[in-house]
Scaffold this motif. Structure first.
Motif, mmCIF file in Angstrom:
data_model
loop_
_atom_site.group_PDB
_atom_site.id
_atom_site.type_symbol
_atom_site.label_atom_id
_atom_site.label_comp_id
_atom_site.label_asym_id
_atom_site.label_seq_id
_atom_site.Cartn_x
_atom_site.Cartn_y
_atom_site.Cartn_z
ATOM 1 N N UNK A 133 20.384 55.581 32.311
ATOM 2 C CA UNK A 133 21.348 54.525 31.998
ATOM 3 C C UNK A 133 21.350 53.517 33.133
ATOM 4 N N UNK A 134 21.860 52.344 32.856
ATOM 5 C CA UNK A 134 21.679 51.207 33.756
ATOM 6 C C UNK A 134 22.552 51.300 35.009
ATOM 7 N N UNK A 135 21.969 50.885 36.117
ATOM 8 C CA UNK A 135 22.696 50.637 37.366
ATOM 9 C C UNK A 135 22.272 49.253 37.838
ATOM 10 N N UNK A 136 23.198 48.307 37.790
ATOM 11 C CA UNK A 136 22.873 46.915 38.100
ATOM 12 C C UNK A 136 23.715 46.427 39.269
ATOM 13 N N UNK A 137 23.226 45.379 39.928
ATOM 14 C CA UNK A 137 23.933 44.822 41.084
ATOM 15 C C UNK A 137 24.000 43.307 40.959
ATOM 16 N N UNK A 138 25.144 42.745 41.312
ATOM 17 C CA UNK A 138 25.313 41.297 41.470
ATOM 18 C C UNK A 138 25.486 40.976 42.942
ATOM 19 N N UNK A 139 24.700 40.032 43.429
ATOM 20 C CA UNK A 139 24.852 39.502 44.781
ATOM 21 C C UNK A 139 25.326 38.065 44.713
ATOM 22 N N UNK A 140 26.399 37.747 45.433
ATOM 23 C CA UNK A 140 26.877 36.384 45.582
ATOM 24 C C UNK A 140 26.877 36.047 47.068
ATOM 25 N N UNK A 141 27.240 34.828 47.409
ATOM 26 C CA UNK A 141 27.269 34.406 48.812
ATOM 27 C C UNK A 141 28.571 33.662 49.106
ATOM 28 N N UNK A 142 29.686 34.362 48.954
ATOM 29 C CA UNK A 142 31.007 33.801 49.212
ATOM 30 C C UNK A 142 31.341 33.994 50.695
ATOM 31 N N UNK A 143 31.753 32.939 51.402
ATOM 32 C CA UNK A 143 32.139 33.117 52.811
ATOM 33 C C UNK A 143 33.251 34.142 52.944
ATOM 34 N N UNK A 144 33.105 35.028 53.901
ATOM 35 C CA UNK A 144 34.098 36.089 54.087
ATOM 36 C C UNK A 144 35.225 35.591 54.981
ATOM 37 N N UNK A 145 36.482 35.695 54.517
ATOM 38 C CA UNK A 145 37.602 35.226 55.342
ATOM 39 C C UNK A 145 37.893 36.190 56.480
ATOM 40 N N UNK A 146 38.742 35.760 57.376
ATOM 41 C CA UNK A 146 39.173 36.636 58.468
ATOM 42 C C UNK A 146 39.971 37.805 57.905
ATOM 43 N N UNK A 147 40.048 38.866 58.686
ATOM 44 C CA UNK A 147 40.784 40.052 58.251
ATOM 45 C C UNK A 147 42.213 39.683 57.868
ATOM 46 N N UNK A 148 42.637 40.190 56.720
ATOM 47 C CA UNK A 148 43.991 39.929 56.262
ATOM 48 C C UNK A 148 44.145 38.691 55.409
ATOM 49 N N UNK A 149 43.122 37.832 55.408
ATOM 50 C CA UNK A 149 43.177 36.614 54.601
ATOM 51 C C UNK A 149 42.614 36.895 53.209
ATOM 52 N N UNK A 150 43.166 36.283 52.181
ATOM 53 C CA UNK A 150 42.617 36.492 50.830
ATOM 54 C C UNK A 150 41.287 35.771 50.662
ATOM 55 N N UNK A 151 40.449 36.275 49.769
ATOM 56 C CA UNK A 151 39.207 35.602 49.420
ATOM 57 C C UNK A 151 39.492 34.663 48.258
ATOM 58 N N UNK A 152 39.526 33.378 48.553
ATOM 59 C CA UNK A 152 39.810 32.378 47.539
ATOM 60 C C UNK A 152 38.508 31.679 47.167
ATOM 61 N N UNK A 153 38.178 31.694 45.894
ATOM 62 C CA UNK A 153 36.912 31.156 45.423
ATOM 63 C C UNK A 153 37.047 29.687 45.050
ATOM 64 N N UNK A 154 35.946 28.962 45.203
ATOM 65 C CA UNK A 154 35.906 27.597 44.686
ATOM 66 C C UNK A 154 35.699 27.650 43.184
ATOM 67 N N UNK A 155 35.929 26.515 42.558
ATOM 68 C CA UNK A 155 35.702 26.402 41.114
ATOM 69 C C UNK A 155 34.262 26.778 40.774
ATOM 70 N N UNK A 156 33.300 26.272 41.557
ATOM 71 C CA UNK A 156 31.888 26.560 41.291
ATOM 72 C C UNK A 156 31.561 28.032 41.530
ATOM 73 N N UNK A 157 32.204 28.658 42.535
ATOM 74 C CA UNK A 157 31.950 30.075 42.799
ATOM 75 C C UNK A 157 32.451 30.949 41.653
ATOM 76 N N UNK A 158 33.568 30.566 41.046
ATOM 77 C CA UNK A 158 34.050 31.305 39.881
ATOM 78 C C UNK A 158 33.038 31.184 38.742
#
Length: 676
Positions: free
Chosen positions: A433-458
């Motif tokens: 059965x399938x095992x798949x992976x998605x890789x993106x390149x979203x900048x990682x925020x500092x510890x404790x900060x939320x990861x907020x995506x841009x419109x294009x990243x969504x």
């Protein structure tokens, strides 16, 4: 110590045992895997019995399991978390693996057995997928050169080996130069226009490189950087754009100009050796487009309208800017126009796109509503990197479907862009059965900060998850027909369709909620976004078509013409001028020296495939709208005719059955503002 690749994984779904794998295991497993597959092929060709599906095709499908296990892990590692050791291994084995593949695809005895089955296919008791498999195997081996004489085969193997080495070198050069050219900012005031989260990400990126107190803007794969839409400092915007466009062309150790020129020449020679006028003719012969002329006809039809639309947009930008628009200005003033004419500020949308909520209430939720599948995180299963998360996927009836791995964040060891790979491909023959992976390149925020995506990243998130769904939902018998093993100019179609759910009513209001207040994105904002959808399509289509036509320009050269090209920049400029897409304010999405898709990513002469597939995509979106949208019935139909079939049949024939007719181009023209 036993090499963990030497036996199938005992983990759920045969997830690779990443906790046990070290860099020292790869070479041993690759060598053993090649040797094992050579023995398996020899066992097929040594038979005295007449060829049958059972004694030829089936054992061919079973062959190479060890090699497949190690390579799927290794190539993901070299793309998503490379280091000096993996880079060296990739360069070391590029030519050897190419030679191994050639030894199979050019094996005259193996080809003769498959050719005999092909000739008898009408009289054999075959299922539809078996018949198609024979046809595809025969075509692929013929196009690979199985019918050449020994001298030609020897030269072909030399060409393939060298091209494989050069492709690896191109990617390694690009990664190194991309890291070197990241823009260092000393004063936070220069980052005016970025959100606090984006600034924190820049600070974290700098700290990760030991640049405490500074800020680092890491480059993305396309020419245009997302920050160009927000940065108010024009000089900094220019620095970012200049750095992006300089990659691979600075005359240093990472210069890709001679690398790509040699690749173009060798590809043209290989095409000629195989009986084709050009590399593009060779590639399209095995795609749904069929000929390079068909590709050119479509691109040439779209380019003039796209160029005109871009110029019209440029006039608006210059009116609001009060000065001539340069490439580093476009995104910034485009947002100004969007705000002035449509009252939309895409930068202000980021607080509504918190990554975890986008994942669970957007990306996953859409798949649940359409296909009935559900997801549960498996924190007990270890990924290949601490940031890689593993989710188990279930069918609507609760039965196990596969695993989904998500690696969201950018890092210096990860190549640019976003992509999907498979660690295990679903097939009944081997009971996998399938095992798949998605890789993106979203900048990682500092510890404790939320990861907020841009419109294009969504949008990219939904797109890449469409590829993941293709890998998860395909249900086939034979490994070579699994998941996304379809024509290159068809593979983007399902992923582009999945983008439609990003702004779908009833879904977007659920996942797009302010990360602090919890308030849903205002309905009027969504309507304004929809109203503004064709704004910027002149630029977007222009930059995409410029890259597609540049790809074709390189790969429609004959061997003689390719050998005459010595200046990469001059060739690129002339190609864009011929197409009427040489507007300095609208640079091509990828210049040649960092065009990884075509020189390191398998899309050589195939970058047109995105818009070729978009014809089907736009037509399919219209079908979903006409039939009630996000419903289980619609999902079942799309799964049955498109996703579920993998590579078991002609995809365009299946599309005709799904849609009830051929695809039409009008929805695409309307979407991109080209209908007039």
């Amino acid at each position: 110590m036993t090499n963990p690749f030497f036996a199938p994984s005992t983990l759920p779904y045969q997830l690779p045992p990443f906790a046990e794998i070290t860099d020292d295991h790869y070479a041993e497993a690759i060598e053993a895997g090649m040797a094992e597959q050579r023995r398996e092929i020899e066992a097929i060709t040594a038979q005295a019995d007449e060829p049958t599906f059972a004694n030829t095709i089936e054992p061919l499908e079973r062959s190479g399991q060890l090699l497949g296990r190690v390579l799927r892990v290794f190539f993901n590692k070299s793309s998503a978390d490379s280091n000096d050791a993996t880079n060296a291994l990739e360069e070391r084995y590029a030519a050897l693996l190419s030679a191994h593949e050639d030894a199979i695809s050019l094996d005259a005895t193996l080809f003769a057995r498959i050719d005999a089955l092909y000739a008898q296919r009408d009289s054999l008791d075959l299922s539809d997928d078996q018949r198609y498999l024979i046809e595809r195997r025969r075509t692929e081996m013929f196009l690979a050169g199985a019918g050449l004489d020994d001298a030609a085969k020897a030269r072909l193997s030399e060409l393939n080996g060298r091209l494989s080495t050069l492709s690896t070198k191109f990617q390694n050069n690009l990664l190194a130069d991309t890291n070197d050219l990241a823009v260092v900012v000393d004063d936070v005031a220069e980052l005016d226009g970025l959100t606090s989260g984006e600034i924190a990400a820049c600070a974290q990126a700098a700290a990760d490189r030991g640049l405490d107190g500074k800020y680092l803007i890491t480059l993305v794969l396309p020419t245009g950087h997302p920050y160009l839409a927000s940065l108010t400092n024009r000089e900094l915007r220019e620095r970012v754009m200049r750095a992006s466009r300089a990659r691979g062309s600075r005359g240093n150790d990472h210069d890709n100009r001679e690398v790509l020129l040699e690749m173009v020449r060798l590809r043209a020679e290989r095409a000629e050796l195989l009986g084709f006028d050009s590399h593009s003719a060779f590639i399209t012969a095995n795609q749904t487009a069929k000929t390079a002329d068909n590709v050119a006809a479509m691109l040439d039809r779209l380019a003039p309208a796209a160029a005109r639309n871009a110029l019209a947009e440029q006039e608006k930008l210059e009116a609001i800017a009060g000065h001539p628009i340069e490439a580093h200005d476009w995104a910034f003033y485009s947002e100004k126009v969007r705000a002035a004419e449509f009252d939309v500020d895409t930068a202000a949308l980021r607080p509504y796109f918190e990554a975890e909520r986008v994942l669970h209430h957007g990306v996953f939720a859409a798949a649940t509503r359409v296909f009935g599948i559900t997801f549960a995180e498996r924190t007990d299963l270890v990924g290949y990197h601490p940031e890689a998360r593993v989710f188990e996927v279930y069918n609507e009836d609760g039965s196990e479907l596969g695993l989904y791995v998500l690696d969201l964040y950018t890092r210096d060891s990860k190549r640019g862009g976003a992509w999907m790979n498979s660690f295990v491909e679903q097939n009944e023959l081997l009971g996998q059965r399938a095992v798949v992976v998605n890789n993106l390149n979203v900048p990682k925020p500092s510890a404790g900060e939320p990861t907020l995506l841009t419109f294009d990243e969504v949008n990219t998130f939904f797109h890449e998850f469409g590829h993941a769904l293709h890998g998860l939902l395909a249900h086939v018998t034979y490994p070579s027909q699994a998941g996304t093993n379809v024509f290159r100019d068809f593979v983007e179609f399902p992923s582009q369709v999945n983008e439609m759910w990003m702004l779908w009513p009833g879904l977007v209001e659920d996942y797009a909620r302010h990360h602090v207040t919890g308030e849903p994105i205002p309905a009027e904002t969504i309507e304004k976004i929809r109203a503004s959808e064709t704004w910027g399509e002149g630029f977007a289509t222009n930059e995409y078509l410029a890259a597609s036509l540049l790809d074709q320009a390189w790969h429609r050269l004959s061997a003689e013409e390719a050998n005459a090209v010595t200046d990469v920049a001059a060739f690129e400029a002339a190609a864009l001028a011929r197409a009427g897409l040489d507007n300095p304010a609208v640079p091509t999405r990828y210049s040649s020296t960092y065009f990884a898709h075509i020189f390191a990513g398998g899309y050589g002469a195939s970058y047109y495939g995105y818009i070729w597939s978009e014809v089907l995509d736009a037509d399919t979106v219209e079908w979903f709208k006409e039939n009630g949208g996000l419903t289980r019935a619609n999902g079942d139909r799309f799964r049955e005719y498109i996703l579920g079939i993998g590579g078991t049949r002609d995809p365009l024939e299946s599309y005709r059955e799904f849609r009830g007719r051929e695809a039409v181009i009008e929805p695409l023209l309307t979407r991109r503002g080209l209908a007039a």
